[in-house]
Design a protein around this motif. Structure first.
Motif, PDB file in Angstrom:
ATOM      1  N   VAL A 178      16.443 -27.837  26.797  1.00  0.00           N
ATOM      2  CA  VAL A 178      15.205 -27.146  26.933  1.00  0.00           C
ATOM      3  C   VAL A 178      14.557 -27.243  25.664  1.00  0.00           C
ATOM      4  CG1 VAL A 178      15.664 -25.158  28.459  1.00  0.00           C
ATOM      5  CG2 VAL A 178      16.447 -25.218  26.232  1.00  0.00           C
ATOM      6  N   GLY A 179      14.950 -27.668  24.573  1.00  0.00           N
ATOM      7  CA  GLY A 179      14.477 -27.885  23.276  1.00  0.00           C
ATOM      8  C   GLY A 179      14.374 -29.342  23.040  1.00  0.00           C
ATOM      9  N   SER A 180      14.440 -30.262  23.989  1.00  0.00           N
ATOM     10  CA  SER A 180      14.213 -31.713  23.619  1.00  0.00           C
ATOM     11  C   SER A 180      12.927 -32.465  24.052  1.00  0.00           C
ATOM     12  CB  SER A 180      15.311 -32.518  24.327  1.00  0.00           C
ATOM     13  OG  SER A 180      15.194 -32.370  25.837  1.00  0.00           O
ATOM     14  N   PHE A 181      12.158 -31.597  24.686  1.00  0.00           N
ATOM     15  CA  PHE A 181      10.700 -32.255  24.796  1.00  0.00           C
ATOM     16  C   PHE A 181      10.065 -32.575  23.595  1.00  0.00           C
ATOM     17  CE2 PHE A 181       6.172 -32.328  26.133  1.00  0.00           C
ATOM     18  CZ  PHE A 181       6.314 -32.694  27.328  1.00  0.00           C
ATOM     19  N   LYS A 182       9.522 -33.926  23.610  1.00  0.00           N
ATOM     20  CA  LYS A 182       8.812 -34.456  22.849  1.00  0.00           C
ATOM     21  C   LYS A 182       7.312 -34.548  22.506  1.00  0.00           C
ATOM     22  CE  LYS A 182      12.871 -37.715  21.993  1.00  0.00           C
ATOM     23  NZ  LYS A 182      13.357 -39.103  21.873  1.00  0.00           N
ATOM     24  N   ARG A 183       6.620 -34.224  21.590  1.00  0.00           N
ATOM     25  CA  ARG A 183       5.259 -34.300  21.861  1.00  0.00           C
ATOM     26  C   ARG A 183       4.523 -35.586  22.238  1.00  0.00           C
ATOM     27  NH1 ARG A 183       1.245 -31.516  20.355  1.00  0.00           N
ATOM     28  NH2 ARG A 183       2.588 -29.917  19.360  1.00  0.00           N
TER      29      ARG A 183
END
Length: 224
Positions: free
Chosen positions: A164-169
């Motif tokens: 859940v915290g791995s999404f990249k801009r």
């Protein structure tokens, strides 16, 4: 030196994936996927693979590449052993041109931890990224490959991120022109991760919302 390392890393990745077989019907990996409500048409479409003969695969890679190269790639551990003895299910991460950039290996028993193993260097793209090319305007963003496959099984367009915290801009641009529905687990971590991604997507003017599920539920469990 860096280009040489990247070329060797790419060659090892290609050799590894090319040595794997599609999921064997009736085998242990197939039984695991079916127990999660995921069937042949879906696992073939996502180009899933399995390690059917661990020792043969290990010997083949060792015959083609040096131990140093295999360890630096992340395929082998510091003892010189192929890492995936308990992680036979392989999820390739395929870019928009159809090229596998990396993969994730998954355990199929309940005891092994961690459940997933990634190569060194992180995940460069979401899982099943090709879903954003579909003409359908709605894309679901899932937590993990299994949830992504669960939605594919039901005919939805979905991509997955490894946590859940791995999404990249830099991934935001993939979703331009789409309505994105965040389908993270309905727990504290999923809520926090969904808020983070929603803010990032909306800051760039994208249409994004959260799928509401019963507390403690994930997509796979919801459909099972």
């Amino acid at each position: 030196m860096k280009k040489g390392f990247e070329r060797a890393h790419r060659n090892i990745l290609v050799a590894f994936l090319n040595s794997l077989k599609p999921i064997t019907a009736g085998g242990k990996v197939a039984r695991y996927l079916k127990s999660r409500g995921i069937y042949k048409k879906t696992w073939n479409k996502a180009r899933l693979r399995e390690i059917s003969n661990y020792h043969e695969l290990s010997e083949r890679l060792q015959a083609e590449f040096s131990e140093t190269q295999l360890i630096e790639s992340g395929l082998f551990n510091e003892k010189g052993n192929l890492r995936y003895f308990k992680h036979p299910l392989i999820f390739p991460f395929i870019d928009l041109e159809g090229k596998a950039l990396t993969f994730q290996a998954r355990a199929i028993d309940k005891e092994t931890t961690p459940k997933e193993l990634n190569l060194r260097g992180g995940i460069p793209i979401p899982f099943n990224l090709g879903a954003v090319k579909a003409p359908n305007p709605i894309v679901y963003l899932c937590e993990g490959a299994i949830d992504t496959l669960s939605l594919l099984e039901k005919g939805f367009h979905a991509v997955g991120i490894p946590g859940v915290g791995s999404f990249k801009r830099e991934w935001v641009s993939y979703f331009k022109g789409k309505k994105i529905i965040i389908a993270f687990d309905a727990d504290e971590a999923g809520d926090k991760g969904a808020d983070f991604v929603l803010k990032m997507l909306r800051a760039d003017g994208l249409d994004a919302s959260r799928l509401q599920m019963p507390p403690g539920t994930d997509i796979n469990a919801w459909f099972s």
